[in-house]
Design a protein around this motif. Structure first.
Motif, PDB file in Angstrom:
ATOM      1  N   ILE A 112       1.707  19.738  14.941  1.00 20.98           N
ATOM      2  CA  ILE A 112       3.141  19.592  15.432  1.00 20.98           C
ATOM      3  C   ILE A 112       3.663  21.285  15.871  1.00 20.98           C
ATOM      4  CG2 ILE A 112       4.537  19.079  13.877  1.00 20.98           C
ATOM      5  CD1 ILE A 112       5.140  17.333  17.109  1.00 20.98           C
ATOM      6  N   ASP A 113       4.091  21.682  17.385  1.00 22.90           N
ATOM      7  CA  ASP A 113       5.327  22.543  17.002  1.00 22.90           C
ATOM      8  C   ASP A 113       6.482  21.959  16.322  1.00 22.90           C
ATOM      9  OD1 ASP A 113       6.602  24.542  20.307  1.00 22.90           O
ATOM     10  OD2 ASP A 113       6.018  24.733  17.564  1.00 22.90           O
ATOM     11  N   ASP A 114       6.765  22.774  14.828  1.00 22.32           N
ATOM     12  CA  ASP A 114       7.759  22.882  14.814  1.00 22.32           C
ATOM     13  C   ASP A 114       8.974  24.386  14.641  1.00 22.32           C
ATOM     14  OD1 ASP A 114       8.290  22.344  10.879  1.00 22.32           O
ATOM     15  OD2 ASP A 114       9.472  21.276  12.435  1.00 22.32           O
ATOM     16  N   GLU A 115       8.632  24.688  15.909  1.00 17.02           N
ATOM     17  CA  GLU A 115       9.484  25.879  15.319  1.00 17.02           C
ATOM     18  C   GLU A 115      10.560  25.110  16.445  1.00 17.02           C
ATOM     19  OE1 GLU A 115       7.968  28.366  18.013  1.00 17.02           O
ATOM     20  OE2 GLU A 115       6.648  29.086  16.951  1.00 17.02           O
ATOM     21  N   GLU A 116      12.215  25.541  16.079  1.00 14.27           N
ATOM     22  CA  GLU A 116      13.537  24.955  16.450  1.00 14.27           C
ATOM     23  C   GLU A 116      13.448  25.419  18.159  1.00 14.27           C
ATOM     24  OE1 GLU A 116      17.897  26.137  15.962  1.00 14.27           O
ATOM     25  OE2 GLU A 116      16.834  26.512  14.573  1.00 14.27           O
ATOM     26  N   GLN A 117      13.944  24.078  18.849  1.00 14.30           N
ATOM     27  CA  GLN A 117      14.462  23.835  20.107  1.00 14.30           C
ATOM     28  C   GLN A 117      15.117  25.509  20.869  1.00 14.30           C
ATOM     29  OE1 GLN A 117      13.007  21.544  22.727  1.00 14.30           O
ATOM     30  NE2 GLN A 117      14.157  23.742  23.179  1.00 14.30           N
ATOM     31  N   SER A 118      15.133  25.514  21.388  1.00 19.65           N
ATOM     32  CA  SER A 118      15.827  26.487  22.094  1.00 19.65           C
ATOM     33  C   SER A 118      17.474  26.159  22.807  1.00 19.65           C
ATOM     34  CB  SER A 118      15.246  27.673  22.776  1.00 19.65           C
ATOM     35  OG  SER A 118      14.884  27.293  23.443  1.00 19.65           O
ATOM     36  N   TRP A 119      18.623  26.283  22.944  1.00 18.58           N
ATOM     37  CA  TRP A 119      19.411  26.283  23.713  1.00 18.58           C
ATOM     38  C   TRP A 119      20.038  26.943  24.089  1.00 18.58           C
ATOM     39  CZ3 TRP A 119      18.721  20.506  25.110  1.00 18.58           C
ATOM     40  CH2 TRP A 119      17.830  20.286  23.585  1.00 18.58           C
ATOM     41  N   TRP A 120      21.187  26.666  25.566  1.00 16.47           N
ATOM     42  CA  TRP A 120      21.952  27.736  25.894  1.00 16.47           C
ATOM     43  C   TRP A 120      22.682  27.919  25.886  1.00 16.47           C
ATOM     44  CZ3 TRP A 120      18.539  31.058  28.294  1.00 16.47           C
ATOM     45  CH2 TRP A 120      18.207  31.095  28.782  1.00 16.47           C
ATOM     46  N   CYS A 121      23.935  26.717  25.007  1.00 22.98           N
ATOM     47  CA  CYS A 121      24.419  26.952  24.466  1.00 22.98           C
ATOM     48  C   CYS A 121      24.616  26.831  22.912  1.00 22.98           C
ATOM     49  CB  CYS A 121      26.071  26.061  25.179  1.00 22.98           C
ATOM     50  SG  CYS A 121      25.104  25.730  26.951  1.00 22.98           S
ATOM     51  N   GLU A 122      26.176  26.846  22.677  1.00 25.85           N
ATOM     52  CA  GLU A 122      26.357  27.286  20.981  1.00 25.85           C
ATOM     53  C   GLU A 122      28.245  26.705  21.143  1.00 25.85           C
ATOM     54  OE1 GLU A 122      26.416  27.292  17.804  1.00 25.85           O
ATOM     55  OE2 GLU A 122      24.328  27.871  18.738  1.00 25.85           O
ATOM     56  N   PRO A 123      28.716  26.264  20.394  1.00 23.80           N
ATOM     57  CA  PRO A 123      28.129  25.775  19.145  1.00 23.80           C
ATOM     58  C   PRO A 123      26.939  24.452  19.743  1.00 23.80           C
ATOM     59  CG  PRO A 123      30.380  24.814  18.847  1.00 23.80           C
ATOM     60  CD  PRO A 123      30.632  26.224  20.007  1.00 23.80           C
ATOM     61  N   MET A 124      26.317  22.951  19.621  1.00 16.45           N
ATOM     62  CA  MET A 124      26.317  22.060  20.101  1.00 16.45           C
ATOM     63  C   MET A 124      25.733  21.159  18.869  1.00 16.45           C
ATOM     64  SD  MET A 124      23.833  23.590  23.140  1.00 16.45           S
ATOM     65  CE  MET A 124      23.472  21.502  24.005  1.00 16.45           C
ATOM     66  N   ALA A 125      26.299  20.180  19.330  1.00 12.47           N
ATOM     67  CA  ALA A 125      25.502  19.042  18.435  1.00 12.47           C
ATOM     68  C   ALA A 125      24.639  18.496  18.154  1.00 12.47           C
ATOM     69  CB  ALA A 125      26.592  17.826  18.113  1.00 12.47           C
ATOM     70  N   LYS A 126      24.144  18.800  16.889  1.00  8.63           N
ATOM     71  CA  LYS A 126      21.959  18.752  17.814  1.00  8.63           C
ATOM     72  C   LYS A 126      21.828  17.504  16.623  1.00  8.63           C
ATOM     73  CE  LYS A 126      21.908  23.610  18.389  1.00  8.63           C
ATOM     74  NZ  LYS A 126      21.275  24.644  17.936  1.00  8.63           N
ATOM     75  N   ALA A 127      20.268  17.152  16.575  1.00 13.72           N
ATOM     76  CA  ALA A 127      19.893  16.312  15.867  1.00 13.72           C
ATOM     77  C   ALA A 127      18.309  16.207  16.035  1.00 13.72           C
ATOM     78  CB  ALA A 127      20.366  14.381  16.094  1.00 13.72           C
ATOM     79  N   ASP A 128      17.766  15.646  15.649  1.00 12.29           N
ATOM     80  CA  ASP A 128      16.358  15.644  15.087  1.00 12.29           C
ATOM     81  C   ASP A 128      14.786  14.518  14.200  1.00 12.29           C
ATOM     82  OD1 ASP A 128      15.873  17.484  12.699  1.00 12.29           O
ATOM     83  OD2 ASP A 128      14.057  17.663  12.725  1.00 12.29           O
ATOM     84  N   ALA A 129      14.055  14.299  14.403  1.00 11.27           N
ATOM     85  CA  ALA A 129      13.267  13.415  13.992  1.00 11.27           C
ATOM     86  C   ALA A 129      11.820  13.477  13.875  1.00 11.27           C
ATOM     87  CB  ALA A 129      14.310  11.719  14.395  1.00 11.27           C
ATOM     88  N   TYR A 130      10.995  12.700  13.267  1.00 13.43           N
ATOM     89  CA  TYR A 130      10.435  12.984  13.663  1.00 13.43           C
ATOM     90  C   TYR A 130       9.180  11.307  12.875  1.00 13.43           C
ATOM     91  CZ  TYR A 130       9.285  17.671  12.405  1.00 13.43           C
ATOM     92  OH  TYR A 130       9.537  18.674  12.431  1.00 13.43           O
ATOM     93  N   TRP A 131       8.411  11.111  14.356  1.00 15.76           N
ATOM     94  CA  TRP A 131       7.327  10.058  14.237  1.00 15.76           C
ATOM     95  C   TRP A 131       6.167   9.427  14.316  1.00 15.76           C
ATOM     96  CZ3 TRP A 131      12.261  10.204  16.315  1.00 15.76           C
ATOM     97  CH2 TRP A 131      12.757   9.679  16.443  1.00 15.76           C
ATOM     98  N   THR A 132       5.302   8.641  14.069  1.00 20.14           N
ATOM     99  CA  THR A 132       3.564   8.195  13.903  1.00 20.14           C
ATOM    100  C   THR A 132       3.717   7.847  14.182  1.00 20.14           C
ATOM    101  OG1 THR A 132       3.357   7.678  11.547  1.00 20.14           O
ATOM    102  CG2 THR A 132       3.705  10.439  11.651  1.00 20.14           C
ATOM    103  N   VAL A 133       2.643   8.423  15.466  1.00 16.81           N
ATOM    104  CA  VAL A 133       1.599   6.687  16.329  1.00 16.81           C
ATOM    105  C   VAL A 133       0.694   6.280  16.127  1.00 16.81           C
ATOM    106  CG1 VAL A 133       1.956   5.758  18.326  1.00 16.81           C
ATOM    107  CG2 VAL A 133       3.841   7.063  17.915  1.00 16.81           C
ATOM    108  N   SER A 134       0.198   5.365  15.625  1.00 14.77           N
ATOM    109  CA  SER A 134      -1.679   4.926  14.956  1.00 14.77           C
ATOM    110  C   SER A 134      -2.128   4.333  16.172  1.00 14.77           C
ATOM    111  CB  SER A 134      -1.271   3.966  13.630  1.00 14.77           C
ATOM    112  OG  SER A 134      -1.040   4.918  12.475  1.00 14.77           O
ATOM    113  N   GLY A 135      -3.307   5.005  16.447  1.00 19.50           N
ATOM    114  CA  GLY A 135      -3.987   3.621  17.756  1.00 19.50           C
ATOM    115  C   GLY A 135      -3.678   4.182  19.179  1.00 19.50           C
ATOM    116  N   MET A 136      -3.275   5.165  19.071  1.00 25.03           N
ATOM    117  CA  MET A 136      -2.729   5.772  20.188  1.00 25.03           C
ATOM    118  C   MET A 136      -2.778   6.843  20.613  1.00 25.03           C
ATOM    119  SD  MET A 136       1.045   5.588  22.672  1.00 25.03           S
ATOM    120  CE  MET A 136       0.626   3.959  23.377  1.00 25.03           C
ATOM    121  N   SER A 137      -3.272   7.988  21.682  1.00 23.33           N
ATOM    122  CA  SER A 137      -3.983   9.635  21.745  1.00 23.33           C
ATOM    123  C   SER A 137      -2.439  10.293  21.781  1.00 23.33           C
ATOM    124  CB  SER A 137      -4.764   9.299  22.568  1.00 23.33           C
ATOM    125  OG  SER A 137      -4.531   9.031  23.683  1.00 23.33           O
TER     126      SER A 137
END
Length: 225
Positions: A112-137
């Motif tokens: 998984i690409d764990d680099e921080e997403q780039s955005w054009w503005c500052e400041p911004m309200a940011k959030a992130d999360a991870y999920w796994t999905v079994s049985g699906m390519s």
């Protein structure tokens, strides 16, 4: 989209001749004596450190037109409460494929690409999360996300990907428009033989955001791209 990065390593091998005897050494010294000075000068030039850069020295003239620059963070300036609430709502309203399970971090063995997403503005309200999905390519999970946008947003590139057994990574962007500065990016990667890991990164504009501006003939696309 198969992202493979091959790194070529160059290995230098050094060999040293041992002294074969005082007589041989004396002859060798006589033969190479005339070139000793030039060899020492060459070694000194190769091992010499680069010249220091003087503080206040003029910078070299740019060779090409400079692109847009994201405004730097301003000390003690943070996103407002409204944008933080909207970011939390977007995260809570994220639509995931059936069987998706929320995890604190990506499982080991994924790309998984764990680099921080780039955005054009500052400041911004940011959030992130991870999920796994079994049985699906990974391709199936990405195509599912392309047909199920979150929070009333639109998928910027909705074209479905054909099955590809060698694909390891993909991404899906849910944004208000193709040129919006805020939105949601789902990064996907294969996990095991038939499972997927998803990393969602999102950002919301604040009332005090300062954004980059496009130069002549330029257009700022989504997600800081």
């Amino acid at each position: 989209m198969n992202r493979i990065g091959d790194e070529n390593l160059r290995v230098r091998r050094h060999s040293r001749w041992k002294d074969a005897g005082a007589g041989v050494l004396a002859v060798a010294l006589c033969v190479v004596l005339s070139s000793c000075a030039s060899i020492d000068a060459h070694r000194a030039a190769v091992s010499a450190p680069p010249a220091p850069t003087l503080i206040g020295a003029p910078s070299p003239a740019p060779t090409a037109e400079r692109g847009p620059v994201v405004p730097p963070p301003r000390p003690a300036v943070t996103a407002d409460a409204a944008s933080k609430a909207k970011a939390a709502a977007w995260l809570a309203g994220a639509v995931l494929p059936p069987g998706a399970s929320r995890v604190q971090s990506p499982p080991p063995g994924t790309s998984i690409d764990d680099e921080e997403q780039s955005w054009w503005c500052e400041p911004m309200a940011k959030a992130d999360a991870y999920w796994t999905v079994s049985g699906m390519s990974m391709v199936d999970a990405a195509n599912w996300l392309r047909t199920h946008p979150s929070n009333g947003l639109q998928v910027v590139f909705p074209t479905l990907e054909p099955p590809h057994p060698d694909a390891t990574n993909d991404y899906v962007n849910d944004f208000p428009s193709a040129t919006a500065y805020e939105g949601m990016t789902f990064d996907l990667a294969t996990w095991g033989s038939n499972a997927t890991v998803i990393h969602l990164q999102l950002a919301v504009l604040s009332s005090n955001s300062t954004c980059a501006t496009a130069g002549p003939g330029q257009q700022l696309m989504t997600a800081g791209g």
